[in-house]
Design a protein around this motif. Structure first.
Motif, short mmCIF file in Angstrom:
data_model
loop_
_atom_site.label_atom_id
_atom_site.label_comp_id
_atom_site.label_asym_id
_atom_site.label_seq_id
_atom_site.Cartn_x
_atom_site.Cartn_y
_atom_site.Cartn_z
N SER A 280 -7.02 -0.62 -22.14
CA SER A 280 -7.65 0.55 -22.74
C SER A 280 -9.06 0.17 -23.11
CB SER A 280 -6.89 1.02 -23.99
OG SER A 280 -7.21 0.18 -25.09
N TYR B 299 2.55 13.98 -34.71
CA TYR B 299 3.49 12.89 -34.43
C TYR B 299 4.61 13.35 -33.50
CZ TYR B 299 7.33 9.63 -35.11
OH TYR B 299 8.38 8.76 -34.89
N SER C 236 3.32 13.76 -30.01
CA SER C 236 3.07 12.44 -29.42
C SER C 236 4.37 11.81 -28.94
CB SER C 236 2.38 11.53 -30.44
OG SER C 236 1.13 12.04 -30.82
N GLN C 237 5.43 11.96 -29.72
CA GLN C 237 6.73 11.41 -29.33
C GLN C 237 7.26 12.11 -28.09
OE1 GLN C 237 8.22 8.65 -30.88
NE2 GLN C 237 9.32 8.79 -28.92
N VAL D 267 5.48 10.52 -25.16
CA VAL D 267 6.00 9.17 -24.92
C VAL D 267 7.36 9.25 -24.24
CG1 VAL D 267 6.86 7.07 -26.03
CG2 VAL D 267 4.69 8.09 -26.77
N ALA E 100 -4.48 13.36 -30.11
CA ALA E 100 -4.68 11.92 -29.90
C ALA E 100 -4.71 11.54 -28.43
CB ALA E 100 -3.58 11.13 -30.61
N LEU E 101 -4.09 12.35 -27.58
CA LEU E 101 -4.03 12.01 -26.16
C LEU E 101 -5.41 12.13 -25.51
CD1 LEU E 101 -1.58 11.06 -24.56
CD2 LEU E 101 -1.41 13.34 -23.57
N TYR F 288 -7.14 8.78 -26.24
CA TYR F 288 -6.36 7.59 -25.87
C TYR F 288 -5.79 6.91 -27.11
CZ TYR F 288 -9.70 8.76 -22.27
OH TYR F 288 -10.51 9.47 -21.39
N GLY F 289 -5.26 7.75 -28.02
CA GLY F 289 -4.77 7.25 -29.31
C GLY F 289 -3.49 6.45 -29.21
N PHE F 290 -2.76 6.56 -28.12
CA PHE F 290 -1.56 5.74 -27.93
C PHE F 290 -1.36 5.50 -26.44
CE2 PHE F 290 -0.26 10.18 -28.17
CZ PHE F 290 0.53 10.35 -27.05
N GLU F 291 -0.57 4.48 -26.13
CA GLU F 291 -0.39 4.04 -24.75
C GLU F 291 1.08 3.86 -24.45
OE1 GLU F 291 -2.43 0.41 -25.04
OE2 GLU F 291 -4.43 1.27 -25.14
N VAL F 292 1.44 4.06 -23.20
CA VAL F 292 2.79 3.82 -22.71
C VAL F 292 2.68 2.85 -21.54
CG1 VAL F 292 4.84 4.84 -21.64
CG2 VAL F 292 3.61 6.10 -23.42
#
Length: 362
Positions: free
Chosen positions: A6, A114, A117-118, A121, A146-147, A150-154
């Motif tokens: 990232s 949240y 986001s889940q 994921v 957040a997407l 790039y607030g979280f990654e898989v």
């Protein structure tokens, strides 16, 4: 398979390799995809470049096309059963957004963010586990905020929003997520996010296209992934209260015409019940909407690498899941692989129609 980065993380080479090998062991993803990924910053709205290496000298690339799952677990379970019975092997999974169910009025609610986001994921993990190939995706208009940052990654899933992923020496997948509102009588009848106007979306997309061509070369072939499609294509029609409205972006169509020497196809979603393939801008660029998984629709895209190194779209299949153990299929074959001009000499191409080359596979 690819090594995952990232813009917020810069790993050393040894950490890249050990992390990737650990992920292969944990998920069982085929080790033939342990290709080298190089990352360098370049002028594409300050986002990094990706390079994913396919198996040695690929002649074809087959992509599973998904859009608008909207947390529809029943249809995902049906798809999982079909994939377990299907002998077809995909090289990549491409998801055109709307994996979650978030409304704009919920964007300031931490719990809603949240939860959405889940949902993203869970959806990405589903396709990684069942297809065991890299997943390239972007956010739609119902994704968590957040997407977009790039607030979280898989692991094994790459967010290509304002990014380009190099699949082969001359093949890139470039993405721009989000949508614009749909208006009627100066009232928004369909939410858009994060863009408010056609011009905003078009400006960002043109910057991405210009930067990709600058960095990958003037002859690069581009799979353009967006959540919304161009207004000129009937694949962008939506039905609201028994009335058909167009949810596309006019500026997108203008860019497809401007960059038609580079863009192979525009894969989009947003309109779950308007699946199909059109060529409103001539024989070169295919507009493809696989349909929404929430409605039981998905697609398959097959690309062919010509002896010159250039890539062509050779077939698009549209599938539906009406019953648990049964599904239907319509296949479109693109005529004459080795010259784009040859399509002008064949009755196979309908430049303005909803579908072309309606050959049904038994």
């Amino acid at each position: 398979f690819f090594f995952f980065f990232s813009s917020r993380r810069r790993h050393t080479r040894c950490r890249e390799v050990s992390w990737a090998r650990r992920c292969v062991q944990e998920t069982g993803i085929n080790a033939e995809y342990m290709g080298l990924l190089f990352v360098k910053d370049f002028e594409m709205i300050a986002q990094p470049e990706w390079n994913f290496k396919l198996p040695v000298e690929p002649k074809e690339l087959k992509a599973l096309l998904i859009s608008d799952t909207h947390v529809h677990g029943e249809n995902l379970n049906k798809l999982a059963m079909l994939l377990s019975q299907n002998e077809k092997k995909y090289d990549v999974v491409i998801i055109a957004g709307n994996m979650a169910n978030m409304l704009n009025k919920q964007r300031n609610e931490p719990h809603a963010e949240y939860q959405a986001s889940q949902q993203v994921v869970d959806t990405l993990t589903f396709f990684v586990e069942h297809v065991k190939k890299p997943v390239f995706y972007l956010p739609g208009n119902t994704e968590p905020t957040a997407l977009y940052s790039y607030g979280f990654e898989v692991p094994h899933a790459v967010n290509v929003h304002k990014r380009a992923a190099q699949l082969d020496e001359n093949l890139v997948i470039l993405g721009l997520g989000g949508s614009i509102p749909v208006e009627k009588d100066k009232m928004d009848i369909l939410e858009g996010f994060p863009y408010k106007k056609d011009e905003e979306f078009t400006k960002d997309l043109e910057a991405c296209l210009e930067s990709s061509i600058k960095n990958f070369g003037s002859d690069v072939n581009i799979i353009l992934l967006t959540h919304v499609g161009p207004t000129e294509s009937v694949t962008t029609d939506v039905h609201l209260d028994n009335e058909k409205v167009n949810a596309g972006v006019k500026g997108l169509g203008e860019l497809l015409k401007k960059y038609n020497d580079n863009i192979l196809c525009n894969v989009h979603g947003h309109s779950s019940f308007s699946e199909g393939l059109t060529k409103p801008f001539g024989p070169k660029v295919s507009i493809i909407n696989p349909g929404g998984m929430v409605a039981g629709h998905f697609g398959e895209l097959t690309l062919f690498r010509q002896p010159t190194g250039a890539w062509s779209v050779i077939s698009v299949e549209f599938h539906s899941l009406p019953q648990l153990y049964q599904y239907s299929r319509i296949t479109f074959y693109i005529c004459l692989l080795y010259t784009s001009d040859a399509a002008d000499d064949t009755p196979c191409v309908d430049l303005g129609g909803r579908r072309i080359i309606k050959k049904k596979k038994e």
